[in-house]
Write a protein that holds these residues in place. Structure first.
Motif, PDB file in Angstrom:
ATOM      1  N   GLN A 147      28.417  22.249  54.385  1.00  0.00           N
ATOM      2  CA  GLN A 147      28.782  22.632  53.028  1.00  0.00           C
ATOM      3  C   GLN A 147      29.780  23.775  53.077  1.00  0.00           C
ATOM      4  N   VAL A 148      30.911  23.568  52.425  1.00  0.00           N
ATOM      5  CA  VAL A 148      31.946  24.586  52.409  1.00  0.00           C
ATOM      6  C   VAL A 148      31.622  25.638  51.360  1.00  0.00           C
ATOM      7  N   GLN A 149      31.801  26.876  51.752  1.00  0.00           N
ATOM      8  CA  GLN A 149      31.541  27.967  50.820  1.00  0.00           C
ATOM      9  C   GLN A 149      32.544  29.077  51.053  1.00  0.00           C
ATOM     10  N   LEU A 150      33.088  29.622  49.970  1.00  0.00           N
ATOM     11  CA  LEU A 150      33.967  30.784  50.008  1.00  0.00           C
ATOM     12  C   LEU A 150      33.302  31.884  49.200  1.00  0.00           C
ATOM     13  N   VAL A 151      33.113  33.037  49.814  1.00  0.00           N
ATOM     14  CA  VAL A 151      32.422  34.140  49.147  1.00  0.00           C
ATOM     15  C   VAL A 151      33.326  35.363  49.140  1.00  0.00           C
ATOM     16  N   GLU A 152      33.688  35.811  47.928  1.00  0.00           N
ATOM     17  CA  GLU A 152      34.561  36.973  47.771  1.00  0.00           C
ATOM     18  C   GLU A 152      33.739  38.244  47.640  1.00  0.00           C
ATOM     19  N   SER A 153      34.377  39.340  47.985  1.00  0.00           N
ATOM     20  CA  SER A 153      33.792  40.665  47.787  1.00  0.00           C
ATOM     21  C   SER A 153      34.916  41.680  47.652  1.00  0.00           C
ATOM     22  N   GLY A 154      34.584  42.850  47.095  1.00  0.00           N
ATOM     23  CA  GLY A 154      35.535  43.945  47.078  1.00  0.00           C
ATOM     24  C   GLY A 154      36.163  44.259  45.739  1.00  0.00           C
ATOM     25  N   GLY A 155      35.865  43.509  44.701  1.00  0.00           N
ATOM     26  CA  GLY A 155      36.431  43.833  43.400  1.00  0.00           C
ATOM     27  C   GLY A 155      35.813  45.090  42.822  1.00  0.00           C
ATOM     28  N   GLY A 156      36.352  45.531  41.692  1.00  0.00           N
ATOM     29  CA  GLY A 156      35.802  46.723  41.046  1.00  0.00           C
ATOM     30  C   GLY A 156      36.768  47.315  40.058  1.00  0.00           C
ATOM     31  N   LEU A 157      36.453  48.548  39.661  1.00  0.00           N
ATOM     32  CA  LEU A 157      37.255  49.293  38.688  1.00  0.00           C
ATOM     33  C   LEU A 157      38.004  50.399  39.413  1.00  0.00           C
ATOM     34  N   VAL A 158      39.300  50.505  39.148  1.00  0.00           N
ATOM     35  CA  VAL A 158      40.114  51.518  39.799  1.00  0.00           C
ATOM     36  C   VAL A 158      41.166  52.007  38.819  1.00  0.00           C
ATOM     37  N   GLN A 159      41.611  53.234  38.982  1.00  0.00           N
ATOM     38  CA  GLN A 159      42.670  53.772  38.138  1.00  0.00           C
ATOM     39  C   GLN A 159      44.034  53.263  38.618  1.00  0.00           C
ATOM     40  N   ALA A 160      44.971  53.246  37.698  1.00  0.00           N
ATOM     41  CA  ALA A 160      46.327  52.852  38.052  1.00  0.00           C
ATOM     42  C   ALA A 160      46.834  53.706  39.216  1.00  0.00           C
ATOM     43  N   GLY A 161      47.503  53.053  40.156  1.00  0.00           N
ATOM     44  CA  GLY A 161      47.967  53.733  41.352  1.00  0.00           C
ATOM     45  C   GLY A 161      46.982  53.697  42.509  1.00  0.00           C
ATOM     46  N   GLY A 162      45.776  53.263  42.238  1.00  0.00           N
ATOM     47  CA  GLY A 162      44.755  53.203  43.267  1.00  0.00           C
ATOM     48  C   GLY A 162      44.822  51.931  44.087  1.00  0.00           C
ATOM     49  N   SER A 163      43.835  51.778  44.973  1.00  0.00           N
ATOM     50  CA  SER A 163      43.817  50.638  45.903  1.00  0.00           C
ATOM     51  C   SER A 163      42.455  49.973  45.908  1.00  0.00           C
ATOM     52  N   LEU A 164      42.474  48.686  46.211  1.00  0.00           N
ATOM     53  CA  LEU A 164      41.260  47.909  46.448  1.00  0.00           C
ATOM     54  C   LEU A 164      41.546  46.912  47.558  1.00  0.00           C
ATOM     55  N   ARG A 165      40.493  46.524  48.266  1.00  0.00           N
ATOM     56  CA  ARG A 165      40.625  45.502  49.299  1.00  0.00           C
ATOM     57  C   ARG A 165      39.632  44.381  49.011  1.00  0.00           C
ATOM     58  N   LEU A 166      40.162  43.206  48.788  1.00  0.00           N
ATOM     59  CA  LEU A 166      39.329  42.033  48.576  1.00  0.00           C
ATOM     60  C   LEU A 166      39.147  41.288  49.895  1.00  0.00           C
ATOM     61  N   SER A 167      37.977  40.723  50.064  1.00  0.00           N
ATOM     62  CA  SER A 167      37.698  39.915  51.239  1.00  0.00           C
ATOM     63  C   SER A 167      37.091  38.588  50.816  1.00  0.00           C
ATOM     64  N   CYS A 168      37.327  37.573  51.624  1.00  0.00           N
ATOM     65  CA  CYS A 168      36.777  36.242  51.352  1.00  0.00           C
ATOM     66  C   CYS A 168      36.338  35.635  52.681  1.00  0.00           C
TER      67      CYS A 168
END
Length: 119
Positions: free
Chosen positions: A1-22
């Protein structure tokens, strides 16, 4: 069974950074990528990566970087200098085939992760 699971979203101020993973399980894919959908808008391509490198939508070039860990069957999206217009649900997608920027070409999808950028 194929599955893709994301993580790393959230709330950030303009100019900030986030890293998403799958993390993909069940099989490997030649192309993995990210799409996003903002409220009231259609889903749009963000970035995709194959063995030959990555490609990006113009609006994120120079700010976002897509990378891949083949051993872990995982793709990442490093998002820097985030803007309020980047606010959306981000979806991981995968396909077995050449690179594409068309969501209909991707057969496997994650559940999505919310990214909210405040001004």
């Amino acid at each position: 069974q194929v599955q893709l699971v994301e993580s790393g979203g959230g709330l950030v101020q303009a100019g900030g950074s986030l890293r998403l993973s799958c993390a993909a399980s069940g099989r490997t894919f030649s192309t993995m990528g990210w799409f996003r959908q903002a409220p009231g808008k259609e889903r749009e391509f963000v970035a995709a990566i194959t063995w030959n490198g990555g490609r990006y939508v113009d609006s994120v070039k120079g700010r976002f970087t897509i990378s891949r860990e083949y051993v872990k069957n995982t793709v990442h999206l490093q998002m820097n200098n985030l803007k309020p217009e980047d606010t959306a649900v981000y979806y991981c997608a995968a396909r077995s085939g050449p690179p594409s920027m068309v969501d209909a070409d991707f057969g496997s999808w994650g559940q999505g992760t919310q990214v909210t950028v405040s001004s």
